[in-house]
Design a protein around this motif. Structure first.
Motif, PDB file in Angstrom:
ATOM      1  N   MET A   1      32.334 -55.491 -59.944  1.00 57.76           N
ATOM      2  CA  MET A   1      32.609 -54.056 -60.005  1.00 57.76           C
ATOM      3  C   MET A   1      31.652 -53.298 -59.089  1.00 57.76           C
ATOM      4  SD  MET A   1      32.608 -51.499 -63.300  1.00 57.76           S
ATOM      5  CE  MET A   1      33.304 -52.592 -64.508  1.00 57.76           C
ATOM      6  N   ALA A   2      30.386 -53.733 -59.068  1.00 54.47           N
ATOM      7  CA  ALA A   2      29.385 -53.048 -58.248  1.00 54.47           C
ATOM      8  C   ALA A   2      29.732 -53.126 -56.769  1.00 54.47           C
ATOM      9  CB  ALA A   2      28.012 -53.656 -58.502  1.00 54.47           C
ATOM     10  N   HIS A   3      30.351 -54.221 -56.338  1.00 54.40           N
ATOM     11  CA  HIS A   3      30.649 -54.412 -54.915  1.00 54.40           C
ATOM     12  C   HIS A   3      32.019 -53.872 -54.528  1.00 54.40           C
ATOM     13  CE1 HIS A   3      27.125 -56.714 -53.947  1.00 54.40           C
ATOM     14  NE2 HIS A   3      27.315 -57.442 -55.041  1.00 54.40           N
ATOM     15  N   ASN A   4      32.999 -54.037 -55.405  1.00 56.57           N
ATOM     16  CA  ASN A   4      34.388 -53.779 -55.000  1.00 56.57           C
ATOM     17  C   ASN A   4      34.998 -52.483 -55.536  1.00 56.57           C
ATOM     18  OD1 ASN A   4      34.555 -56.272 -53.599  1.00 56.57           O
ATOM     19  ND2 ASN A   4      34.764 -57.304 -55.571  1.00 56.57           N
ATOM     20  N   ALA A   5      34.424 -51.917 -56.596  1.00 53.10           N
ATOM     21  CA  ALA A   5      35.039 -50.731 -57.198  1.00 53.10           C
ATOM     22  C   ALA A   5      34.730 -49.476 -56.390  1.00 53.10           C
ATOM     23  CB  ALA A   5      34.558 -50.556 -58.628  1.00 53.10           C
ATOM     24  N   GLN A   6      35.640 -48.492 -56.495  1.00 56.60           N
ATOM     25  CA  GLN A   6      35.433 -47.225 -55.827  1.00 56.60           C
ATOM     26  C   GLN A   6      34.266 -46.492 -56.510  1.00 56.60           C
ATOM     27  OE1 GLN A   6      38.020 -48.819 -57.034  1.00 56.60           O
ATOM     28  NE2 GLN A   6      39.788 -47.469 -57.097  1.00 56.60           N
ATOM     29  N   GLU A   7      33.679 -45.562 -55.762  1.00 57.86           N
ATOM     30  CA  GLU A   7      32.507 -44.823 -56.262  1.00 57.86           C
ATOM     31  C   GLU A   7      32.729 -44.201 -57.653  1.00 57.86           C
ATOM     32  OE1 GLU A   7      29.603 -44.882 -54.847  1.00 57.86           O
ATOM     33  OE2 GLU A   7      28.603 -43.376 -56.097  1.00 57.86           O
ATOM     34  N   PRO A   8      33.853 -43.481 -57.901  1.00 55.22           N
ATOM     35  CA  PRO A   8      34.022 -42.871 -59.233  1.00 55.22           C
ATOM     36  C   PRO A   8      34.035 -43.904 -60.363  1.00 55.22           C
ATOM     37  CG  PRO A   8      35.656 -42.008 -57.687  1.00 55.22           C
ATOM     38  CD  PRO A   8      34.966 -43.143 -57.006  1.00 55.22           C
ATOM     39  N   LEU A   9      34.604 -45.090 -60.097  1.00 54.69           N
ATOM     40  CA  LEU A   9      34.620 -46.138 -61.130  1.00 54.69           C
ATOM     41  C   LEU A   9      33.210 -46.673 -61.357  1.00 54.69           C
ATOM     42  CD1 LEU A   9      37.842 -48.197 -60.241  1.00 54.69           C
ATOM     43  CD2 LEU A   9      37.545 -46.539 -62.081  1.00 54.69           C
ATOM     44  N   ARG A  10      32.483 -46.841 -60.273  1.00 48.06           N
ATOM     45  CA  ARG A  10      31.103 -47.347 -60.408  1.00 48.06           C
ATOM     46  C   ARG A  10      30.275 -46.374 -61.237  1.00 48.06           C
ATOM     47  NH1 ARG A  10      31.218 -49.154 -54.727  1.00 48.06           N
ATOM     48  NH2 ARG A  10      29.980 -47.357 -54.146  1.00 48.06           N
ATOM     49  N   ARG A  11      30.451 -45.065 -60.933  1.00 45.95           N
ATOM     50  CA  ARG A  11      29.676 -44.051 -61.666  1.00 45.95           C
ATOM     51  C   ARG A  11      30.084 -43.998 -63.134  1.00 45.95           C
ATOM     52  NH1 ARG A  11      26.579 -40.711 -58.787  1.00 45.95           N
ATOM     53  NH2 ARG A  11      26.896 -40.620 -56.546  1.00 45.95           N
ATOM     54  N   ARG A  12      31.366 -44.217 -63.390  1.00 47.50           N
ATOM     55  CA  ARG A  12      31.854 -44.096 -64.761  1.00 47.50           C
ATOM     56  C   ARG A  12      31.443 -45.284 -65.642  1.00 47.50           C
ATOM     57  NH1 ARG A  12      38.071 -43.066 -66.711  1.00 47.50           N
ATOM     58  NH2 ARG A  12      37.578 -42.926 -68.912  1.00 47.50           N
ATOM     59  N   TYR A  13      31.520 -46.485 -65.086  1.00 45.35           N
ATOM     60  CA  TYR A  13      31.354 -47.662 -65.940  1.00 45.35           C
ATOM     61  C   TYR A  13      30.012 -48.386 -65.808  1.00 45.35           C
ATOM     62  CZ  TYR A  13      36.332 -47.155 -66.905  1.00 45.35           C
ATOM     63  OH  TYR A  13      37.553 -46.668 -67.311  1.00 45.35           O
ATOM     64  N   LEU A  14      29.433 -48.395 -64.611  1.00 47.70           N
ATOM     65  CA  LEU A  14      28.248 -49.230 -64.418  1.00 47.70           C
ATOM     66  C   LEU A  14      27.019 -48.808 -65.226  1.00 47.70           C
ATOM     67  CD1 LEU A  14      28.323 -50.335 -60.666  1.00 47.70           C
ATOM     68  CD2 LEU A  14      28.705 -51.714 -62.706  1.00 47.70           C
ATOM     69  N   PRO A  15      26.705 -47.490 -65.346  1.00 45.08           N
ATOM     70  CA  PRO A  15      25.485 -47.144 -66.087  1.00 45.08           C
ATOM     71  C   PRO A  15      25.486 -47.703 -67.512  1.00 45.08           C
ATOM     72  CG  PRO A  15      26.241 -45.250 -64.840  1.00 45.08           C
ATOM     73  CD  PRO A  15      27.313 -46.288 -64.740  1.00 45.08           C
ATOM     74  N   GLY A  16      26.611 -47.577 -68.211  1.00 39.74           N
ATOM     75  CA  GLY A  16      26.695 -48.107 -69.577  1.00 39.74           C
ATOM     76  C   GLY A  16      26.572 -49.620 -69.610  1.00 39.74           C
ATOM     77  N   CYS A  17      27.186 -50.283 -68.639  1.00 40.16           N
ATOM     78  CA  CYS A  17      27.104 -51.751 -68.585  1.00 40.16           C
ATOM     79  C   CYS A  17      25.662 -52.187 -68.335  1.00 40.16           C
ATOM     80  CB  CYS A  17      27.994 -52.307 -67.472  1.00 40.16           C
ATOM     81  SG  CYS A  17      29.751 -52.089 -67.775  1.00 40.16           S
ATOM     82  N   LEU A  18      24.957 -51.456 -67.454  1.00 46.33           N
ATOM     83  CA  LEU A  18      23.583 -51.842 -67.119  1.00 46.33           C
ATOM     84  C   LEU A  18      22.614 -51.543 -68.251  1.00 46.33           C
ATOM     85  CD1 LEU A  18      23.528 -50.722 -63.377  1.00 46.33           C
ATOM     86  CD2 LEU A  18      23.526 -53.047 -64.265  1.00 46.33           C
TER      87      LEU A  18
END
Ligand SMILES: Cc1cc2nc3c(=O)[nH]c(=O)nc-3n(C[C@H](O)[C@H](O)[C@H](O)COP(=O)(O)OP(=O)(O)OC[C@H]3O[C@@H](n4cnc5c(N)ncnc54)[C@H](O)[C@@H]3O)c2cc1C
Length: 130
Positions: A1-18
């Motif tokens: 997700m970090a490499h392939n997802a668009q910026e809005p998806l990264r912002r929406r999902y990655l912080p919670g996952c991390l």
């Protein structure tokens, strides 16, 4: 997700996952096909502003308790093309049918996911709309 997802998806999902607040899973394996991803049968069909996903995913780590899943499906966007979709546990049509009994690794729950006319917003297709 970090490499392939668009910026809005990264912002929406990655912080919670991390931070660990969001429990994530990856859903590729299907009953009957094992590790042969070329034989994947889960389908994603574009319907207006969403994709409709149908299929079954087996042996999914965090399936029983996950909040969000990276689901692999065969999209009609291109011939034989596999796409990835970010599917939240609350999306209608995502069913967690069972938690599997295992001999070990019991602190990591494993389960089956069923996608039954599961509507996923088109922007949740990783890599952008097709
Ligand atoms: C605890 C656990 C957690 C898991 N978590 C996830 C998850 O989070 N997400 C997910 O998508 N999947 C998950 N899986 C599924 C896992 O990735 C699959 O078990 C794996 O892909 C192997 O599939 P299979 O067991 O059906 O074996 P098969 O694909 O049927 O393979 C069986 C054996 O045949 C061999 N083989 C297969 N094809 C060939 C070939 N063409 N040539 C030669 N040898 C071959 C394999 O190396 C293997 O030894 C999990 C599985 C377990 C047990």
């Amino acid at each position: 997700m970090a490499h392939n997802a668009q910026e809005p998806l990264r912002r929406r999902y990655l912080p919670g996952c991390l931070s660990g607040e969001t429990i994530a899973g990856l859903a590729m394996t299907e009953p009957g096909i094992g590790s042969d991803s070329t034989a994947m049968t889960t389908k994603a069909v574009r319907d207006g502003e969403a994709y409709v996903l149908n299929g079954r995913k087996m042996f999914i780590t965090n399936g029983p308790n996950g909040d969000v899943f990276l689901v692999y499906a065969r999209s009609t966007a291109g011939p034989g093309k596999l796409s990835m979709f970010i599917v939240e546990k609350g999306f209608p049509g995502l069913l967690r049918t069972r938690k599997l009994k295992k001999m070990g690794m019991r602190s990591s729950p494993t389960g089956e996911l069923v996608l039954e006319d599961c509507r996923v917003p088109a922007e949740n297709r990783v890599g952008g709309r097709a």
